[in-house]
Design a protein around this motif. Structure first.
Motif, short mmCIF file in Angstrom:
data_model
loop_
_atom_site.label_atom_id
_atom_site.label_comp_id
_atom_site.label_asym_id
_atom_site.label_seq_id
_atom_site.Cartn_x
_atom_site.Cartn_y
_atom_site.Cartn_z
N TRP A 92 43.86 41.29 41.78
CA TRP A 92 43.53 39.90 41.99
C TRP A 92 43.98 39.12 40.77
O TRP A 92 43.91 39.60 39.66
N SER A 120 33.38 42.05 40.67
CA SER A 120 33.63 40.73 41.22
C SER A 120 34.25 39.88 40.13
O SER A 120 34.18 40.21 38.94
N THR A 177 36.81 35.94 39.34
CA THR A 177 37.54 34.77 39.80
C THR A 177 38.86 34.68 39.04
O THR A 177 39.03 35.32 38.00
N TYR A 178 39.76 33.87 39.57
CA TYR A 178 41.03 33.60 38.90
C TYR A 178 41.40 32.14 39.14
O TYR A 178 40.92 31.51 40.07
N ALA A 229 33.83 31.06 35.80
CA ALA A 229 34.38 31.00 37.16
C ALA A 229 35.57 30.05 37.24
O ALA A 229 35.53 28.95 36.72
N SER A 286 38.84 28.16 39.59
CA SER A 286 38.93 27.36 40.82
C SER A 286 39.97 27.88 41.80
O SER A 286 40.14 27.30 42.87
N SER A 290 38.52 34.06 44.41
CA SER A 290 37.50 35.00 43.95
C SER A 290 37.65 36.32 44.68
O SER A 290 38.30 36.41 45.72
#
Length: 147
Positions: free
Chosen positions: A10, A80, A82-83, A109, A111, A114
């Motif tokens: 991810w 878990s 985010t990117y 986190a 935008s 995820s």
């Protein structure tokens, strides 16, 4: 354990590809360096021949450093994170949770997107992805399943 399975990665397309050289058997510990994003990761794993290996990817400078050394009969069962959105699509946050409820987390986190991978009858035994000199650009896991 059966042959490990790659899940992910991810994040974005930047950075240099990073992967482990030896087939992982178990994860021993992991550390995350972060600020507003994930600057670097370091982890130690044991391969299928019983040899210990340490990998360190990304930058070494960061506001925050968290380390998780796994205890006996403890393993990472969930990841878990985010990117960000392009052009800053590197990994902005990571969280790893063990079967004993201990957690390591870093970053803020993003935008862009995820991911959340809770494993059942499996555990995280290694990582792969891509990194530059400042950030972790993408991040994936090796999952080991009980035979």
């Amino acid at each position: 354990m059966s042959k490990p399975v790659k899940i992910g990665p991810w994040g974005g397309d930047g950075g240099e590809p990073r992967d482990i050289e030896y087939t992982p058997f178990t994860l021993v510990g992991v550390a995350v360096r972060s600020g507003d994003a994930i600057n670097g990761v370091r982890f130690t794993y044991v391969d299928t021949s019983g040899n210990l290996h340490e990998e360190e990817w990304g930058g070494s400078e960061a506001e925050k450093f968290e380390e998780l050394l796994l205890q006996e009969l403890e393993y990472v069962e969930e990841i878990s994170g985010t990117y960000g959105s392009p052009p800053e699509s590197y990994v902005t946050s990571l969280e790893l949770v063990t079967n004993k409820g201990r957690t390591i987390r870093g970053g803020t986190a993003g935008s862009g997107g995820s991911f959340n991978v809770p494993l059942v009858s499996a555990r995280i035994i290694g990582f792969f992805g891509a990194a530059g000199t400042t950030y972790i650009d993408s991040f994936g896991i090796y999952a080991g399943f009980a035979a």
